[in-house]
Enzyme design. Structure first.
Site, PDB file in Angstrom:
ATOM      1  N   ALA A   1      -4.152  10.318  -3.123  1.00 14.95           N
ATOM      2  CA  ALA A   1      -2.837   9.686  -3.248  1.00 14.95           C
ATOM      3  C   ALA A   1      -2.781   8.304  -2.606  1.00 14.95           C
ATOM      4  CB  ALA A   1      -1.764  10.588  -2.642  1.00 14.95           C
TER       5      ALA A   1
ATOM      6  N   LEU B   1       2.404   1.756  -3.425  1.00 16.52           N
ATOM      7  CA  LEU B   1       1.418   2.331  -4.348  1.00 16.52           C
ATOM      8  C   LEU B   1       1.193   3.802  -4.042  1.00 16.52           C
ATOM      9  CD1 LEU B   1      -1.151  -0.587  -4.601  1.00 16.52           C
ATOM     10  CD2 LEU B   1       0.168   0.394  -6.483  1.00 16.52           C
ATOM     11  N   HIS B   2       1.136   4.140  -2.770  1.00 17.24           N
ATOM     12  CA  HIS B   2       0.972   5.537  -2.355  1.00 17.24           C
ATOM     13  C   HIS B   2       2.114   6.388  -2.919  1.00 17.24           C
ATOM     14  CE1 HIS B   2       0.116   9.026   0.076  1.00 17.24           C
ATOM     15  NE2 HIS B   2       1.182   8.858   0.843  1.00 17.24           N
ATOM     16  N   GLN B   3       3.346   5.905  -2.786  1.00 20.92           N
ATOM     17  CA  GLN B   3       4.497   6.627  -3.336  1.00 20.92           C
ATOM     18  C   GLN B   3       4.385   6.766  -4.852  1.00 20.92           C
ATOM     19  OE1 GLN B   3       8.459   5.385  -2.038  1.00 20.92           O
ATOM     20  NE2 GLN B   3       7.458   4.333  -0.337  1.00 20.92           N
TER      21      GLN B   3
ATOM     22  N   PHE C   1       0.833  -1.200   0.000  1.00 26.19           N
ATOM     23  CA  PHE C   1       0.000   0.000   0.000  1.00 26.19           C
ATOM     24  C   PHE C   1       0.868   1.251   0.000  1.00 26.19           C
ATOM     25  CE2 PHE C   1      -2.609   3.236   2.135  1.00 26.19           C
ATOM     26  CZ  PHE C   1      -3.770   3.159   1.396  1.00 26.19           C
TER      27      PHE C   1
END
Length: 189
Positions: free
Chosen positions: A177, A28-30, A25
């Site tokens: 985001a 993916l956020h980055q 997670f």
């Protein structure tokens, strides 16, 4: 959103499933931040929100177009988490899919933190903050969650996630985001 890709968390004796899911997670956020992406969403198709304890399951699903998915999974932010997951190829969404939204549920779970904030913002003493914010304001959630680390404060927090009831038609909108949206839907199947 006509394609999806599943990340299946593999069993690992050294790292728990929830830790791997949180690492994925975060990657993916980055990647969403790096690409300024607001059109891709995520879901957890194996979620068991009413289990005891509630769980997000072992699959994280990425939703988007074929080009978006292909570009995103090639980014360096996802290289480490991919060591602990099996990734499906990008696949077209089935025509019989319904739709739901995946949102964050924020709860006021720490009265002391709320008091410290009130003291800073309103120049209150601790006694005034305790009177203004009693312990009864604390709320908890039974929703499944990930433990996430804030990039700005380095504090860990629980990110409670809710999947809405399904509906027959999609609602277009933007995603944050984290790949979540309070109004836009993702395909659910």
């Amino acid at each position: 959103m006509d394609h999806y890709l599943d990340f299946l968390v593999l069993d690992n004796p050294e790292i728990g499933r929830d830790s791997i899911l949180a690492m994925l997670f975060d990657g993916l956020h980055q990647a969403f931040i790096h690409t300024n992406n607001t059109t891709m969403g995520i879901s957890f198709p194996k979620v068991k929100a009413h289990a005891s304890p509630p769980t997000l399951g072992n699959v994280l699903r990425l939703h988007g177009t074929l080009a978006e998915i292909t570009h995103l999974i090639a980014l360096p932010a996802l290289s480490k988490p991919l060591d602990y997951v099996r990734t499906s190829p990008p696949t077209a969404v089935p025509p019989q899919a319904t739709f739901c939204s995946v949102t964050r549920q924020q709860v006021k779970s720490n009265a002391d933190r709320l008091r410290r904030r009130a003291m800073r913002r309103h120049d209150l003493t601790m006694e005034q903050a305790i009177q203004r914010i009693p312990d009864t304001v604390m709320k908890t959630s039974n929703a499944p969650y990930l433990i996430v680390r804030s990039r700005s404060t380095q504090q860990s927090f629980r990110l409670f996630l809710l999947h809405s009831k399904t509906q027959a038609s999609a609602i277009k909108g933007t995603f944050n985001a984290y790949g979540l949206s309070s109004n836009a839907t993702i395909p659910w199947f």
